[in-house]
Design an enzyme around this catalytic site. Structure first.
Site, PDB file in Angstrom:
ATOM      1  N   GLN A   8      13.917  78.513  90.543  1.00 11.41           N
ATOM      2  CA  GLN A   8      13.506  79.901  90.264  1.00 11.41           C
ATOM      3  C   GLN A   8      12.320  80.301  91.144  1.00 11.41           C
ATOM      4  OE1 GLN A   8      11.912  80.752  86.355  1.00 11.41           O
ATOM      5  NE2 GLN A   8      12.292  82.942  86.545  1.00 11.41           N
ATOM      6  N   TYR A  66       7.189  68.110  77.909  1.00 18.79           N
ATOM      7  CA  TYR A  66       6.870  68.876  79.129  1.00 18.79           C
ATOM      8  C   TYR A  66       5.363  69.157  79.189  1.00 18.79           C
ATOM      9  CZ  TYR A  66       6.948  73.078  82.172  1.00 18.79           C
ATOM     10  OH  TYR A  66       6.725  74.026  83.155  1.00 18.79           O
ATOM     11  N   LYS A 107       2.536  67.878  81.840  1.00 15.97           N
ATOM     12  CA  LYS A 107       1.691  68.797  82.625  1.00 15.97           C
ATOM     13  C   LYS A 107       0.212  68.501  82.377  1.00 15.97           C
ATOM     14  CE  LYS A 107       4.788  71.392  84.750  1.00 15.97           C
ATOM     15  NZ  LYS A 107       4.972  71.268  86.207  1.00 15.97           N
ATOM     16  N   ASP A 143      15.581  70.201  98.316  1.00 13.71           N
ATOM     17  CA  ASP A 143      15.941  70.172  96.894  1.00 13.71           C
ATOM     18  C   ASP A 143      16.979  69.081  96.700  1.00 13.71           C
ATOM     19  OD1 ASP A 143      17.102  71.043  94.188  1.00 13.71           O
ATOM     20  OD2 ASP A 143      15.629  72.630  94.508  1.00 13.71           O
TER      21      ASP A 143
HETATM   22  P1  NAD Z   1      13.577  75.241  88.377  1.00 14.71           P
HETATM   23  O1  NAD Z   1      14.157  74.303  87.389  1.00 14.71           O
HETATM   24  O2  NAD Z   1      14.168  76.582  88.530  1.00 14.71           O
HETATM   25  O3  NAD Z   1      13.563  74.573  89.823  1.00 14.71           O
HETATM   26  C1  NAD Z   1      13.198  73.231  90.021  1.00 14.71           C
HETATM   27  C2  NAD Z   1      14.006  72.743  91.218  1.00 14.71           C
HETATM   28  O4  NAD Z   1      13.656  71.376  91.419  1.00 14.71           O
HETATM   29  C3  NAD Z   1      15.510  72.791  90.996  1.00 14.71           C
HETATM   30  O5  NAD Z   1      16.126  73.511  92.049  1.00 14.71           O
HETATM   31  C4  NAD Z   1      15.943  71.332  90.985  1.00 14.71           C
HETATM   32  O6  NAD Z   1      17.207  71.111  91.579  1.00 14.71           O
HETATM   33  C5  NAD Z   1      14.821  70.696  91.803  1.00 14.71           C
HETATM   34  N1  NAD Z   1      14.688  69.266  91.501  1.00 14.71           N
HETATM   35  C6  NAD Z   1      14.806  68.654  90.300  1.00 14.71           C
HETATM   36  N2  NAD Z   1      14.645  67.327  90.444  1.00 14.71           N
HETATM   37  C7  NAD Z   1      14.427  67.107  91.741  1.00 14.71           C
HETATM   38  C8  NAD Z   1      14.210  65.938  92.519  1.00 14.71           C
HETATM   39  N3  NAD Z   1      14.213  64.723  91.950  1.00 14.71           N
HETATM   40  N4  NAD Z   1      14.012  66.061  93.851  1.00 14.71           N
HETATM   41  C9  NAD Z   1      14.027  67.290  94.436  1.00 14.71           C
HETATM   42  N5  NAD Z   1      14.248  68.433  93.766  1.00 14.71           N
HETATM   43  C10 NAD Z   1      14.446  68.344  92.436  1.00 14.71           C
HETATM   44  O7  NAD Z   1      12.020  75.334  88.062  1.00 14.71           O
HETATM   45  P2  NAD Z   1      11.003  76.508  88.420  1.00 14.71           P
HETATM   46  O8  NAD Z   1      11.035  77.486  87.321  1.00 14.71           O
HETATM   47  O9  NAD Z   1      11.218  76.966  89.809  1.00 14.71           O
HETATM   48  O10 NAD Z   1       9.631  75.724  88.270  1.00 14.71           O
HETATM   49  C11 NAD Z   1       8.978  75.142  89.373  1.00 14.71           C
HETATM   50  C12 NAD Z   1       7.693  74.505  88.887  1.00 14.71           C
HETATM   51  O11 NAD Z   1       6.873  75.497  88.230  1.00 14.71           O
HETATM   52  C13 NAD Z   1       7.880  73.386  87.835  1.00 14.71           C
HETATM   53  O12 NAD Z   1       6.883  72.419  88.023  1.00 14.71           O
HETATM   54  C14 NAD Z   1       7.647  74.093  86.525  1.00 14.71           C
HETATM   55  O13 NAD Z   1       7.179  73.211  85.543  1.00 14.71           O
HETATM   56  C15 NAD Z   1       6.560  75.082  86.915  1.00 14.71           C
HETATM   57  N6  NAD Z   1       6.507  76.228  85.999  1.00 14.71           N
HETATM   58  C16 NAD Z   1       7.529  77.128  85.944  1.00 14.71           C
HETATM   59  C17 NAD Z   1       7.446  78.201  85.062  1.00 14.71           C
HETATM   60  C18 NAD Z   1       8.554  79.223  84.959  1.00 14.71           C
HETATM   61  O14 NAD Z   1       8.500  80.086  84.077  1.00 14.71           O
HETATM   62  N7  NAD Z   1       9.557  79.189  85.842  1.00 14.71           N
HETATM   63  C19 NAD Z   1       6.325  78.353  84.247  1.00 14.71           C
HETATM   64  C20 NAD Z   1       5.317  77.391  84.302  1.00 14.71           C
HETATM   65  C21 NAD Z   1       5.398  76.342  85.214  1.00 14.71           C
HETATM   66  N1  SER Z   2       8.550  78.838  81.609  1.00 12.66           N
HETATM   67  C1  SER Z   2       8.180  77.487  81.367  1.00 12.66           C
HETATM   68  C2  SER Z   2       8.962  76.922  80.234  1.00 12.66           C
HETATM   69  O1  SER Z   2       9.287  77.669  79.337  1.00 12.66           O
HETATM   70  C3  SER Z   2       6.710  77.390  81.061  1.00 12.66           C
HETATM   71  O2  SER Z   2       6.210  76.314  81.724  1.00 12.66           O
HETATM   72  O3  SER Z   2       9.204  75.749  80.223  1.00 12.66           O
END
Ligand code: NAD
Ligand code: SER
Length: 323
Positions: free
Chosen positions: A15, A146, A150, A37
């Site tokens: 995302q 999770y 973190k 990825d």
């Molecule tokens: P996501 O799940 O959409 O994307 C994560 C990507 O990592 C995926 O495309 C997946 O294929 C890839 N991945 C998983 N395991 C892997 C591996 N072993 N090697 C390489 N790639 C791998 O997550 P996101 O929403 O884009 O989140 C990215 C980061 O931001 C994460 O650390 C998440 O905890 C953090 N985060 C996201 C949100 C949110 O609302 N999206 C909020 C808080 C924190």
């Molecule tokens: N959007 C994320 C979740 O709900 C917050 O880290 O896991």
């Protein structure tokens, strides 16, 4: 900004990665931003610059990749998010922690790596944290695997920053709302799903209760904050673990009322599942005064403007302008 930087993005198909990659390629030049990825990414990521399948858990291939491409900055975005992590707690702990430790050790070993970005989350907080305007420094007793990963990650980031004088930067993202790539299994995902179901079906069955307020941020603001933090003067950054950032705070009911201004017949129902307990344990808003003071963190979008754009963009995706 160093124009000679070569940037590695891990989790570029996700995302955040799918939007951050494009934003960084605009700044640094496509050939300097290496998207990676475990899975294939969208065509604009795979065709618009270097893309490679790479597993962040494979430390040997990772170091080889970093040296071969003279990487100077890493954005490590791979993780198992809150909802999915509760289904596979031990596996999620290993993926989230071992991947971070691989990156921290890489930053320690490879002198060319000047900066690392790793996102933390609102999930580091728990039910004993002040619920509204959770301060930067406060009680943190996360209830989810999770959140525990973190919180532990933040401690390791601070440890490596202080002990090895590294430059690892981090933001506690709230729930992120976007239309390019669907979210990856978090508790805040309802605030994206709702737009898809509103446009496609005119109704949505929400997995959180109507009055569950959570902190949220529209993706353009998240991308801007991330780049602003990475470009800030190191001397101004007082937080060595992870910065609270704010944004908006709303409930599913408030979001549905905003959607109804655009789709008057939209109908929402509520069937809370296991993610309700997760949401209940998180604050509804974060105090980001330290981020504002240290690196001028600021946002453009509110509930109204975000909703308008989300509906327009999701309608474009499905070739419909109205139901
Ligand atoms: P996501 O799940 O959409 O994307 C994560 C990507 O990592 C995926 O495309 C997946 O294929 C890839 N991945 C998983 N395991 C892997 C591996 N072993 N090697 C390489 N790639 C791998 O997550 P996101 O929403 O884009 O989140 C990215 C980061 O931001 C994460 O650390 C998440 O905890 C953090 N985060 C996201 C949100 C949110 O609302 N999206 C909020 C808080 C924190
Ligand atoms: N959007 C994320 C979740 O709900 C917050 O880290 O896991």
């Amino acid at each position: 900004m160093l124009l000679m930087d070569n940037i590695l993005i891990i989790g570029a198909a996700g995302q955040i990665g799918s939007e951050l990659t494009l934003a960084l390629r605009k700044i640094y030049g496509a050939e300097h931003v290496f998207a990676t990825d475990l899975k294939q990414a969208a065509p604009d990521i795979m065709d618009g610059g270097p893309f490679q399948i790479l597993d962040v858990m494979d430390d040997k291939r990772l170091i080889h990749f970093v040296i071969r491409h003279k990487i100077t900055q890493i954005y490590h975005l791979a993780a198992v998010l809150s909802g999915n992590a509760e289904k596979i707690p031990i596996q999620a702990w290993h993926i989230n922690m071992d991947s971070l430790m691989n990156i921290l050790d890489l930053a320690k070993e490879v002198e060319d790596i000047k900066k690392v970005f790793w996102p933390s989350s609102v999930a580091v907080f728990g039910p004993t944290t002040p619920h509204d305007s959770a301060p930067q420094l406060t009680i943190m007793e996360p209830r989810t695997v999770y959140g525990i990963s973190k919180q532990a990650g933040e401690r390791w980031v601070e440890y490596y920053n202080r002990r090895y004088k590294l430059d690892i930067r981090s933001i506690r993202y709230p729930g992120l709302i976007s239309y390019k790539t669907e979210p990856g299994g978090g508790t805040t995902d309802y605030a994206v799903e709702i737009f898809y179901d509103a446009v496609k079906h005119g109704c949505y069955n929400c997995f959180l209760s109507e009055d569950t307020a959570l902190p949220m941020l529209f993706m353009p603001d998240a991308i801007k904050s991330t780049i602003d933090l990475m470009e800030a003067e190191a001397a101004n950054l007082s937080v060595k673990s992870s910065y609270n950032i704010g944004g908006m705070s709303f409930t599913p009911k408030q979001l549905s009322e905003e959607i109804k201004k655009h789709i008057p017949d939209f109908n929402i129902s509520y069937k809370p599942d296991f993610r309700q307990a997760i949401a209940n344990s998180w604050p509804c808003r974060l105090d980001d005064s330290i981020a504002k003071n240290d690196w001028d963190c600021s946002f453009t979008y509110n509930l109204e403007s975000m909703t308008e754009i989300m509906i327009q963009e999701v309608q474009k995706k499905f070739g419909t302008t109205k139901l």
